[in-house]
Motif scaffolding. Structure first.
Motif, PDB file in Angstrom:
ATOM      1  N   GLU A   1       0.833  -1.211   0.000  1.00  0.00           N
ATOM      2  CA  GLU A   1       0.000   0.000   0.000  1.00  0.00           C
ATOM      3  C   GLU A   1       0.862   1.254   0.000  1.00  0.00           C
ATOM      4  OE1 GLU A   1      -2.818  -0.118   3.173  1.00  0.00           O
ATOM      5  OE2 GLU A   1      -3.924  -1.832   2.346  1.00  0.00           O
ATOM      6  N   GLY A   2       2.160   1.081  -0.200  1.00  0.00           N
ATOM      7  CA  GLY A   2       3.055   2.219  -0.240  1.00  0.00           C
ATOM      8  C   GLY A   2       3.142   2.834  -1.620  1.00  0.00           C
ATOM      9  N   THR A   3       4.110   3.718  -1.785  1.00  0.00           N
ATOM     10  CA  THR A   3       4.276   4.440  -3.054  1.00  0.00           C
ATOM     11  C   THR A   3       5.484   3.969  -3.850  1.00  0.00           C
ATOM     12  OG1 THR A   3       5.551   6.161  -1.919  1.00  0.00           O
ATOM     13  CG2 THR A   3       3.168   6.491  -2.105  1.00  0.00           C
ATOM     14  N   ALA A   4       6.287   3.074  -3.272  1.00  0.00           N
ATOM     15  CA  ALA A   4       7.501   2.608  -3.947  1.00  0.00           C
ATOM     16  C   ALA A   4       7.502   1.083  -3.998  1.00  0.00           C
ATOM     17  CB  ALA A   4       8.740   3.113  -3.211  1.00  0.00           C
TER      18      ALA A   4
ATOM     19  N   PRO B   1       3.584  -1.006  -6.017  1.00  0.00           N
ATOM     20  CA  PRO B   1       2.421  -0.459  -5.297  1.00  0.00           C
ATOM     21  C   PRO B   1       1.108  -1.043  -5.835  1.00  0.00           C
ATOM     22  CG  PRO B   1       3.989   1.283  -5.754  1.00  0.00           C
ATOM     23  CD  PRO B   1       4.501   0.059  -6.469  1.00  0.00           C
TER      24      PRO B   1
END
Length: 702
Positions: free
Chosen positions: A123-126, A259
């Motif tokens: 659920e992160g951006t990277a 992601p």
């Protein structure tokens, strides 16, 4: 459905009284499995993850104490109940990376086992490059009275012709005390076992245990044909266990999680029993194995299988050689007749590196293979064929007609191993080819049994695009299981035997789908007993196929010996039955008749080992099945040491008036075995007058 949200201070969020286990969350949000009152420090985070850039907080050989595992914090959980079974999903999140771990724990309300798998979502951006993920962790084992000094570690070495060789060692011989208080740190090492390449059990079984002197046992199983590992060690004065699928260090597995993407671990199960030691734990594991596998009538009917390979045709079948064997097998009582390797071979250079098309060889079957298949049906048996579906020989036309992407590759080069290429069943052309083959053999030829063999270790896997080799192997493994399920969906009465050069892919990822497991290629009848006796540690008894290869040049004792091995499992009959004397053949028929009498009880029994799990050279070996009304016991005597009599303790029957009956061989047939029961002591005394002999007994209420 129940739901709880938020973090509370050291509170239970899940419990399983039958296991004596609880999931507890502390004030920081860390979740761990343990028992009430345990030291929090000896427990292990519910999920441990290593990822590139996010390693461990204490470097060493262990794959616990991970930075991400330390940060994962409780988000919420939910429990769904279905009858007497429940499934709880506990969600954890890492604020640093955005990784979310959903841990699913499945168990029956009264069952002593816990099954787990983990779903990771980025659920992160990277992107996050995963390198190892636990499926299940448990700490706090044998803390308190007795402690680690009383623990015994059990594991099984596994090899071609030498499967299921159980070993045991004092836990402290493998995980030595290190004066934790003097150094301020835990050790860096652990006891570990793991697979290598595509033979999931080519080195060890994915099953092991810890036992305590008071009868407590912790037994675990990892369900993967594509890489697995377990470790156990010491943590703050207690033992811990961590179960894994493939990882980067041991299997060249890493997985880039972009992601929004997810990854699921392979399943694993933990059994915990308070009394009865290993026998009780394997009884629970047997029930679990029966619960998770695909339902199939074969598990109830247990037909007798004749296979022409072992010590008989050895991959060289022809119509002329098969027809007399078919007649003899049918007369002996076989219900399935399998034509093993070689039925497709019409090549002067040999079939090994030319397989792949799976067409019948005209020179072997001048009247067509249907003549032989019809003969099998005419003698009241189901026809079966050997197949090695995942490989294509380097000389096969299919090696050139299928697209390159349908095969395993590494570094852009097609993988070759022992004259074969390996299909990647994620590719539609590979799957379409095998679908056509099976639908032809089953749908057009009327074959009802397929022995699916697997005779190469292809190494770490395949690199399709940017994926790691281990990730490619896991992807193929999951596609292979899906393909097997699809075969049974289309042909629900088809029986699939799982074989990997005998027992080199003997795992419950495969056995949850296939009906039988080949336990060995062992051709020496005197070497088979320790494998046959321990086979129920690797597969439920009704799934464990054991060879019996009586021959016309054998004595009656030798024939009785080889026939005894499979009578508490699944019979893989072979041998030149057509050349036997009437007396020899009558002994074969008698053994088959005994098996048919007792087989309705086998699928509800639990295995036990009154002499302990066998060692490779043990002169006396015993294996039993505990049923509701009867106890069955097989005893082998392999040489003359120790005299002709052995006493076995059967504490579960102490105080019961029983009548021991010799089922095979009877005194009128071969070895004159006798058995005497002492209800006061719970001891059974068995006499086998001659070495290299065996007996099957039934103990029933007097």
């Amino acid at each position: 459905m129940t739901r709880a949200v938020g973090t509370v201070e050291r509170s239970r969020i899940w419990s399983h009284p039958a296991l004596g286990l609880y999931a507890v969350v502390d004030a920081t949000g860390s979740v761990r499995l343990g028992r009430p009152g345990q030291d929090w420090a000896c427990l292990v985070p519910l999920v441990e993850v290593t990822a590139t850039g996010h390693g461990r907080t204490w470097s060493g050989e262990r794959f616990i104490d991970t930075a991400i595992g330390d940060r994962l914090a409780y988000r919420d959980h939910e429990t769904v109940r279905d009858g007497d079974r429940e499934r709880t999903t506990i969600r954890l999140a890492d604020s640093a990376t955005g990784l979310v771990a959903e841990v699913t724990l499945e168990a029956g309300s009264a069952a002593a086992y816990l099954r787990a798998h983990v779903r990771l979502v980025n659920e992160g951006t990277a992107p996050l490059r995963l390198e190892s993920v636990t499926t299940l962790t448990l700490g706090g084992i044998a803390d308190g009275d007795g402690g680690l000094d009383g623990l015994t570690l059990h594991w099984a070495d596994n090899d071609w012709l030498a499967e299921c060789r159980w070993r045991q060692s004092a836990f402290r011989d493998q995980v030595v005390p290190l004066s934790r208080s003097a150094h301020g740190h835990e050790g860096r090492g652990c006891f570990e076992r793991y697979s290598q390449g595509s033979w999931s059990t080519g080195r060890h079984l994915p099953v092991a245990a810890l036992t305590a002197p008071d009868g407590r046992a912790w037994l675990w199983q990892i369900e993967s044909s594509a890489g697995w590992r377990f470790e156990t060690g010491e943590r703050e004065g207690a033992a811990y266990v961590a179960l894994f699928g493939p990882d980067d260090a041991h299997h060249q597995w890493h997985h880039s999680l972009a992601p929004g993407e997810e990854f699921r671990t392979v399943p694993a199960v933990l059994v915990r029993t308070e009394t009865g030691g290993l026998d009780a734990a394997f009884g629970e594991l047997t029930d679990y194995r029966r619960a998770i596998r695909r339902a199939h009538p074969d598990h109830r009917t247990l037909p007798v299988i004749y296979n022409d390979y072992m010590n008989t045709l050895m991959g060289d079948p022809t119509t002329e050689r098969l027809l007399p064997l078919i007649e003899a097998a049918g007369t002996a009582g076989a219900e399935v007749f399998v034509i093993d390797a070689g039925w497709y071979d019409d090549d002067a250079q040999g079939w090994w590196d030319a397989v792949g098309a799976w067409d019948a060889a005209p020179n072997r079957f001048p009247g067509g293979i249907q003549e032989v298949l019809d003969a099998i049906r005419g003698h009241g048996m189901t026809p079966g064929l050997w197949l090695e579906p995942e490989v294509v020989g380097v000389r096969s036309p299919l090696a050139h007609t299928l697209p390159p992407e349908a095969f395993f590759q590494r570094g852009g080069v097609r993988v070759t191993e022992h004259g074969r290429h390996h299909l990647d069943l994620r590719h539609p052309a590979a799957r379409a080819h095998l679908d056509e083959v099976v639908d032809r053999l089953v749908g057009e030829w009327g074959v009802g049994y397929l022995k699916l063999d697997y005779n190469i270790n292809i190494g770490p896997g395949t690199e399709a695009g940017p994926e790691s080799a281990g990730a490619g192997l896991l992807g193929h493994h999951r596609a292979h299981l899906d393909w097997l399920n699809s075969l049974l969906d289309r042909h629900p009465h088809l029986v699939l035997e799982n074989c990997g050069s005998g027992g080199l892919r003997m795992d419950y990822a495969q056995l949850a789908v296939t009906q039988l497991q080949s336990t060995s290629d062992q051709q020496d009848p005197l070497r088979y007993p320790p494998i046959a006796a321990a086979a129920a540690t690797a597969a439920a008894p009704e799934q464990a196929a054991i060879w019996a290869y009586p021959q016309p040049d054998q004595t009656l004792d030798e024939i009785a010996f080889t026939l005894t091995g499979p009578l508490l499992g699944r019979i893989h009959l072979s041998g030149f039955l057509n050349l036997m004397t009437d007396e020899q053949f009558a002994l074969v028929r008698s053994a088959i008749s005994v098996y048919k009498d007792i087989r309705p009880e086998i699928a509800a029994t639990h295995p036990f080992w009154p002499l302990g799990l066998p060692s490779w050279e043990d002169p006396w070996i015993a294996h039993g099945l505990r049923g509701q009304n009867s106890t069955f016991l097989t005893l082998w005597r392999r040489d003359g040491s120790g005299g002709p009599t052995r006493t076995l303790a059967l504490p579960h029957l102490r105080g019961t008036r029983l009548h021991p009956t010799v089922l095979h061989p009877t005194a009128t047939e071969a070895t004159a075995a006798t058995a005497e029961w002492d209800p006061a002591t719970g001891n059974l005394t068995v006499s086998l007058p001659r070495p290299d002999s065996a007996v099957l007994l039934r103990l029933s209420p007097a």
